[in-house]
Design a protein around this motif. Sequence first.
Motif, PDB file in Angstrom:
ATOM      1  N   GLY A  56      -0.504 121.096  -3.149  1.00 44.91           N
ATOM      2  CA  GLY A  56       0.443 122.196  -3.319  1.00 44.91           C
ATOM      3  C   GLY A  56       1.216 122.537  -2.059  1.00 44.91           C
ATOM      4  O   GLY A  56       1.983 123.516  -2.045  1.00 44.91           O
ATOM      5  N   ARG A  57       1.038 121.737  -1.003  1.00 50.66           N
ATOM      6  CA  ARG A  57       1.734 121.997   0.263  1.00 50.66           C
ATOM      7  C   ARG A  57       3.139 121.405   0.211  1.00 50.66           C
ATOM      8  O   ARG A  57       3.329 120.241  -0.155  1.00 50.66           O
ATOM      9  N   HIS A  58       4.144 122.196   0.583  1.00 48.60           N
ATOM     10  CA  HIS A  58       5.517 121.721   0.587  1.00 48.60           C
ATOM     11  C   HIS A  58       5.744 120.818   1.797  1.00 48.60           C
ATOM     12  O   HIS A  58       5.387 121.152   2.919  1.00 48.60           O
ATOM     13  N   CYS A  59       6.336 119.654   1.549  1.00 49.19           N
ATOM     14  CA  CYS A  59       6.526 118.652   2.592  1.00 49.19           C
ATOM     15  C   CYS A  59       7.879 117.982   2.405  1.00 49.19           C
ATOM     16  O   CYS A  59       8.255 117.625   1.278  1.00 49.19           O
ATOM     17  N   VAL A  60       8.628 117.826   3.486  1.00 42.12           N
ATOM     18  CA  VAL A  60       9.891 117.095   3.471  1.00 42.12           C
ATOM     19  C   VAL A  60       9.718 115.831   4.298  1.00 42.12           C
ATOM     20  O   VAL A  60       9.330 115.898   5.468  1.00 42.12           O
ATOM     21  N   ARG A  61       9.991 114.680   3.661  1.00 43.60           N
ATOM     22  CA  ARG A  61       9.876 113.392   4.358  1.00 43.60           C
ATOM     23  C   ARG A  61      11.174 113.077   5.074  1.00 43.60           C
ATOM     24  O   ARG A  61      12.258 113.135   4.509  1.00 43.60           O
ATOM     25  N   LEU A  62      11.051 112.739   6.358  1.00 48.38           N
ATOM     26  CA  LEU A  62      12.195 112.381   7.184  1.00 48.38           C
ATOM     27  C   LEU A  62      12.030 110.922   7.602  1.00 48.38           C
ATOM     28  O   LEU A  62      11.038 110.566   8.233  1.00 48.38           O
ATOM     29  N   THR A  63      12.986 110.091   7.241  1.00 48.04           N
ATOM     30  CA  THR A  63      12.901 108.668   7.560  1.00 48.04           C
ATOM     31  C   THR A  63      14.168 108.225   8.283  1.00 48.04           C
ATOM     32  O   THR A  63      15.161 108.944   8.338  1.00 48.04           O
ATOM     33  N   ASP A  64      14.121 107.012   8.829  1.00 50.64           N
ATOM     34  CA  ASP A  64      15.306 106.447   9.475  1.00 50.64           C
ATOM     35  C   ASP A  64      16.259 105.822   8.464  1.00 50.64           C
ATOM     36  O   ASP A  64      17.356 105.391   8.831  1.00 50.64           O
ATOM     37  N   GLN A  65      15.859 105.763   7.217  1.00 47.63           N
ATOM     38  CA  GLN A  65      16.719 105.150   6.214  1.00 47.63           C
ATOM     39  C   GLN A  65      17.879 106.062   5.823  1.00 47.63           C
ATOM     40  O   GLN A  65      19.020 105.602   5.652  1.00 47.63           O
ATOM     41  N   HIS A  66      17.603 107.349   5.663  1.00 47.23           N
ATOM     42  CA  HIS A  66      18.638 108.304   5.267  1.00 47.23           C
ATOM     43  C   HIS A  66      18.530 109.553   6.135  1.00 47.23           C
ATOM     44  O   HIS A  66      18.283 110.654   5.624  1.00 47.23           O
ATOM     45  N   PRO A  67      18.699 109.426   7.452  1.00 44.55           N
ATOM     46  CA  PRO A  67      18.411 110.556   8.349  1.00 44.55           C
ATOM     47  C   PRO A  67      19.281 111.782   8.103  1.00 44.55           C
ATOM     48  O   PRO A  67      18.781 112.908   8.153  1.00 44.55           O
ATOM     49  N   LEU A  68      20.561 111.590   7.843  1.00 45.30           N
ATOM     50  CA  LEU A  68      21.432 112.754   7.654  1.00 45.30           C
ATOM     51  C   LEU A  68      21.088 113.483   6.362  1.00 45.30           C
ATOM     52  O   LEU A  68      21.009 114.723   6.328  1.00 45.30           O
ATOM     53  N   ALA A  69      20.863 112.727   5.300  1.00 42.01           N
ATOM     54  CA  ALA A  69      20.496 113.353   4.031  1.00 42.01           C
ATOM     55  C   ALA A  69      19.134 114.031   4.133  1.00 42.01           C
ATOM     56  O   ALA A  69      18.926 115.130   3.599  1.00 42.01           O
ATOM     57  N   ASP A  70      18.205 113.382   4.837  1.00 40.62           N
ATOM     58  CA  ASP A  70      16.878 113.979   5.010  1.00 40.62           C
ATOM     59  C   ASP A  70      16.964 115.279   5.795  1.00 40.62           C
ATOM     60  O   ASP A  70      16.283 116.266   5.483  1.00 40.62           O
ATOM     61  N   GLU A  71      17.808 115.298   6.830  1.00 36.47           N
ATOM     62  CA  GLU A  71      17.943 116.512   7.624  1.00 36.47           C
ATOM     63  C   GLU A  71      18.574 117.631   6.800  1.00 36.47           C
ATOM     64  O   GLU A  71      18.179 118.794   6.922  1.00 36.47           O
ATOM     65  N   ASP A  72      19.533 117.277   5.958  1.00 32.74           N
ATOM     66  CA  ASP A  72      20.128 118.275   5.069  1.00 32.74           C
ATOM     67  C   ASP A  72      19.082 118.853   4.127  1.00 32.74           C
ATOM     68  O   ASP A  72      19.046 120.066   3.875  1.00 32.74           O
ATOM     69  N   THR A  73      18.203 117.974   3.615  1.00 33.11           N
ATOM     70  CA  THR A  73      17.130 118.439   2.736  1.00 33.11           C
ATOM     71  C   THR A  73      16.206 119.397   3.465  1.00 33.11           C
ATOM     72  O   THR A  73      15.798 120.431   2.938  1.00 33.11           O
ATOM     73  N   TRP A  74      15.859 119.040   4.713  1.00 33.27           N
ATOM     74  CA  TRP A  74      14.990 119.896   5.506  1.00 33.27           C
ATOM     75  C   TRP A  74      15.616 121.276   5.711  1.00 33.27           C
ATOM     76  O   TRP A  74      14.965 122.300   5.540  1.00 33.27           O
ATOM     77  N   ARG A  75      16.884 121.298   6.053  1.00 34.19           N
ATOM     78  CA  ARG A  75      17.543 122.584   6.311  1.00 34.19           C
ATOM     79  C   ARG A  75      17.682 123.405   5.031  1.00 34.19           C
ATOM     80  O   ARG A  75      17.598 124.631   5.061  1.00 34.19           O
ATOM     81  N   ALA A  76      17.871 122.720   3.906  1.00 33.06           N
ATOM     82  CA  ALA A  76      18.067 123.434   2.640  1.00 33.06           C
ATOM     83  C   ALA A  76      16.754 123.898   2.029  1.00 33.06           C
ATOM     84  O   ALA A  76      16.679 124.969   1.421  1.00 33.06           O
ATOM     85  N   GLU A  77      15.682 123.093   2.208  1.00 33.63           N
ATOM     86  CA  GLU A  77      14.439 123.366   1.495  1.00 33.63           C
ATOM     87  C   GLU A  77      13.311 123.875   2.392  1.00 33.63           C
ATOM     88  O   GLU A  77      12.280 124.323   1.892  1.00 33.63           O
ATOM     89  N   GLY A  78      13.482 123.789   3.705  1.00 33.63           N
ATOM     90  CA  GLY A  78      12.410 124.190   4.607  1.00 33.63           C
ATOM     91  C   GLY A  78      12.080 125.666   4.487  1.00 33.63           C
ATOM     92  O   GLY A  78      12.966 126.509   4.378  1.00 33.63           O
ATOM     93  N   THR A  79      10.793 125.945   4.473  1.00 34.97           N
ATOM     94  CA  THR A  79      10.325 127.323   4.395  1.00 34.97           C
ATOM     95  C   THR A  79       9.414 127.593   5.603  1.00 34.97           C
ATOM     96  O   THR A  79       9.244 126.739   6.474  1.00 34.97           O
ATOM     97  N   SER A  80       8.822 128.750   5.631  1.00 35.40           N
ATOM     98  CA  SER A  80       7.939 129.109   6.736  1.00 35.40           C
ATOM     99  C   SER A  80       6.627 128.331   6.719  1.00 35.40           C
ATOM    100  O   SER A  80       5.838 128.413   7.663  1.00 35.40           O
ATOM    101  N   THR A  81       6.383 127.576   5.645  1.00 31.38           N
ATOM    102  CA  THR A  81       5.141 126.794   5.559  1.00 31.38           C
ATOM    103  C   THR A  81       5.397 125.304   5.337  1.00 31.38           C
ATOM    104  O   THR A  81       4.449 124.542   5.146  1.00 31.38           O
ATOM    105  N   THR A  82       6.659 124.871   5.373  1.00 25.64           N
ATOM    106  CA  THR A  82       6.987 123.479   5.075  1.00 25.64           C
ATOM    107  C   THR A  82       6.597 122.549   6.221  1.00 25.64           C
ATOM    108  O   THR A  82       6.829 122.859   7.390  1.00 25.64           O
TER     109      THR A  82
END
Length: 351
Positions: A56-82
């Motif tokens: 149940g832990r929220h996790c955003v995967r960041l890879t070198d394959q899609h770094p810009l899209a991954d960073e956008d996901t992190w900024r959009a979905e990141g919470t105080s516990t992500t």
Amino acid sequence: MFPDWQSMTDAQHERWEAVLGTLAAALPPHAAGVIVDGEHADLVADRIAHALRSTGRHCVRLTDQHPLADEDTWRAEGTSTTIALADGPRWRENPPTGRWELAIWLRIPGDHPGSGQANSNSQAKPVSEVVLDLADPSWPIIRRVSGAIAVPEHWYVTETQAFFAVRAATWDTKFGDDLPAYAAAVAEAAPPLGGTALDLGCGTGRALPALRAAVGPTGRVIGLDLTPQMLDAVRSSGRDRDATALLLGDAQRLPFTDASIDAIFAAGLLNHLDNQSAGLRELARVTRLGGQLIVFHPTGRAALAARHGRVLGADEPLAEHVLGAALSNAGWKLDYYDDPVSRFLALATRT
């Protein structure tokens, strides 16, 4: 080759699940950055991410394959516990959380812990570290946890048992020619006749016959190991005949009263302790004043490091000045230190 999930046995599944559970438990409850580095980093990071999400832990995967899209996901979905879970050189130097709070280094044969980490001057350098041994990718072992991270207190017990259990049956086949070196080390240390000698981390019991010869028929020889399969190997070899008792136990929590042991023989043990300082204090607790600690390995430190494809550092735990200081702080006095190619032997007295 890194095994896919479907190809592994039930036992291999259980081993991976135990490791992933320990890694998940190591993460703080707040938002944090975790970098996985080394060969197979992407695959291991994927498995950690799956384990986190299954709890149940929220996790955003960041890879070198899609770094810009991954960073956008992190900024959009990141919470105080992500958890931001990353792999790859781009992310190593650019943690989205400002720092990597946990680094997981993947060790393979010929590698050494931390070899892939960021430059020591980088602000991205993690404050905590886990070393995951992937010598056999189907049987991962957590070999080191450092830093103030919230792993289960006795994680090292399960991991040490997992490491040695699969090696116990063939240990003597691979290392049986070391028996004369064990006998020579015990003879040189000369435990007291009629005393109580403890073979701590006894493995397959290669020191037991020599310890029995040293203390004589009126002495006591105790073999203690953390891994049941190693004690089974002692019995299979017949070396249990030289032991007064064989015990399953943890070197950092010994089942003995204070000052009840005359000599402790520790072959290849200290580097396996989760906390060497605390371990040396525990050994001192059970040893009588004037008793001895025999620290041994049948191969010298430099030769052993070369066997594992690395070069010794100046401040490693068994370097003479480091070991001497650690022993002194724990209630021992280093009396003798010998580290040629053929063996390592250090003798200390309980003060």
